[in-house]
Design an enzyme around this catalytic site. Structure first.
Site, PDB file in Angstrom:
ATOM      1  CB  CYS A  83      -0.912   0.004   1.227  1.00  0.00           C
ATOM      2  SG  CYS A  83      -1.858   1.536   1.367  1.00  0.00           S
TER       3      CYS A  83
ATOM      4  CB  CYS B 279      -2.066   4.712   4.126  1.00  0.00           C
ATOM      5  SG  CYS B 279      -3.488   4.084   3.220  1.00  0.00           S
ATOM      6  CB  SER B 280       0.407   0.861   6.141  1.00  0.00           C
ATOM      7  OG  SER B 280       1.522   1.692   6.008  1.00  0.00           O
ATOM      8  CB  CYS B 281      -4.663  -0.634   3.033  1.00  0.00           C
ATOM      9  SG  CYS B 281      -5.171   1.093   3.042  1.00  0.00           S
TER      10      CYS B 281
END
Lengths: 204, 201
Positions: free
Chosen positions: B104, B107-109
């Site tokens: 991701c 962000c950091s999904c």
């Protein structure tokens, strides 16, 4: 917004720290719980949360760990929504309590279009001042739709606390060499792209 | 030494504690929420969920087909849950010639209720910046040296569906029980940062 959060393809970064060293910080699960609390209570939505992270001062964003970015976003949104005040937070810590920068207006979705697997598409050449889920590395690039996903609230609207229409996304397949000619490893790059960001190309 | 503490950023520990206390004092945050949520997240949203799905897919061709067609339904069938904003779980099948890897960049999904909370390196800037552009190099640096004939497919989680990789079953484990197979499936293999080895591998 073309912020520092939009990292895909940025150069100058180093080796991935792998495996990641184990650490046990009790404040990190607490941030996660406070974030979940605000989302569960519908004080704000996930798009607002992501945009609040993006609005962080760039030097703070880059130097902050993952959960510190989340902490800053949760605190910013709770202040903006009037649940807590900046003064209350600052009065309880020894030092500064930085919040993210101010929010601007969102934008509306494009008129509905429909896409199908196999469609050739181009990502619009758009520069969006507010929240957008189009990574800059696909802007203006051409690809092929490989999957159409269920509709979600349009993030460019939803992230600004406005009522958002539902819009499907397409997983679009790009060739890495079309994204970064002569300067990448060979791969197929897939990105989940909201339909408002796309225009259909004529079949060849 | 004279030092103006106000000009420095307070520690994240202190800021987090302050936010929690302000919310409690205002009566916004129920007494047991943090404890209950943390316990639920740690007990229920674990890598073992995804590992059990993978093991089922390896041993049951009908489940494998259902999982590839509709990951969400397959996960629910096994009793796993999703947060409100995860609308679809997409399962990406590795083959001898195709290797999938997830990131991701914005962000950091991740599908954290299925593969567990994302590891630190997945959320760090280096991985997010580089894996889309230098996938083969990054994977090699992380210990996965793929043959040049293997096609690499990178998936950037920019929308609210979530991906997981269905790793290749190590040939030495064919015939194992589903329970034993689930034990060898790692979180990294469901992100696509590694491939699985057989026994002793």
């Amino acid at each position: 917004m073309d912020g520092v959060h939009d990292l895909g393809g940025k150069q100058g970064f180093g080796r991935v720290v792998y495996p990641w060293p184990k650490h046990d910080e009790t404040w990190e699960p607490l941030v996660r719980a406070l974030s979940a609390f605000a989302i569960k209570r519908h004080i704000y939505n996930m798009d607002e949360m992501r945009h609040a992270i993006e609005r962080m001062e760039p030097r703070h964003y880059v130097s902050a760990a993952y959960f510190e970015r989340h902490l800053t976003a949760v605190a910013t949104l709770l202040v903006e929504k009037g649940v807590v005040t900046r003064e209350e937070l600052e009065s309880m810590v020894d030092g500064m309590f930085p919040l993210a920068g101010a929010i601007g207006p969102g934008r509306q979705a494009a008129p509905p279009q429909s896409f199908a697997i196999g469609d050739r598409v181009r990502v619009k050449n758009e520069y969006v001042p507010g929240h957008v889920r189009m990574p800059a590395y696909i802007r203006g690039k051409e690809g092929v739709v490989v999957r159409v996903s269920p509709p979600y609230p349009f993030p460019d609207t939803a992230a600004h606390g406005e009522r958002a229409p539902m819009e499907a996304t397409c997983d679009v397949r790009f060739r890495s060499r079309d994204l970064w000619p002569d300067s990448c490893d060979e791969a197929l790059n897939h990105v989940g792209v909201f339909q408002s960001y796309l225009e259909k190309l004529e079949r060849v | 030494m004279a030092h103006d503490r106000r000009s420095e950023i307070a520690t994240p520990e202190q800021r987090t504690a302050a936010l929690e206390l302000v919310l409690r004092r205002k009566g916004e945050l129920p007494e047991t929420f943090v404890h209950d949520f943390t316990e639920h997240a740690e007990d229920e949203w674990v890598t073992d969920n995804g590992a059990r799905m993978v093991a089922s897919a390896w041993t049951d061709p009908a489940f494998r087909a259902r999982m590839l067609a509709d990951g969400t339904a397959a996960a629910r069938e096994m009793g796993f849950e999703f947060p409100e904003h995860h609308r679809q779980l997409v399962v990406l099948e590795n083959t001898a010639d195709v290797h999938n890897v997830i990131v991701c960049t914005l962000c950091s999904c991740t599908a954290y209720t299925i593969i567990g909370a994302a590891p630190g390196w997945y959320k760090d800037l280096d991985y997010r910046a580089r894996v889309v552009r230098e996938s083969r190099t990054v994977l090699r640096e992380m210990g996965l040296d793929l043959p040049s004939s293997t096609e690499i497919r990178v998936w950037d989680t920019t929308a609210d569906h979530r991906y997981m990789v269905l790793p290749l079953q190590p040939p030495t484990t064919v015939g194992w029980s589903e329970e034993d197979l689930a034990k060898i499936v790692t979180q990294d293999s469901m992100i696509g940062a590694s491939r699985l080895q057989g026994v002793g591998g």
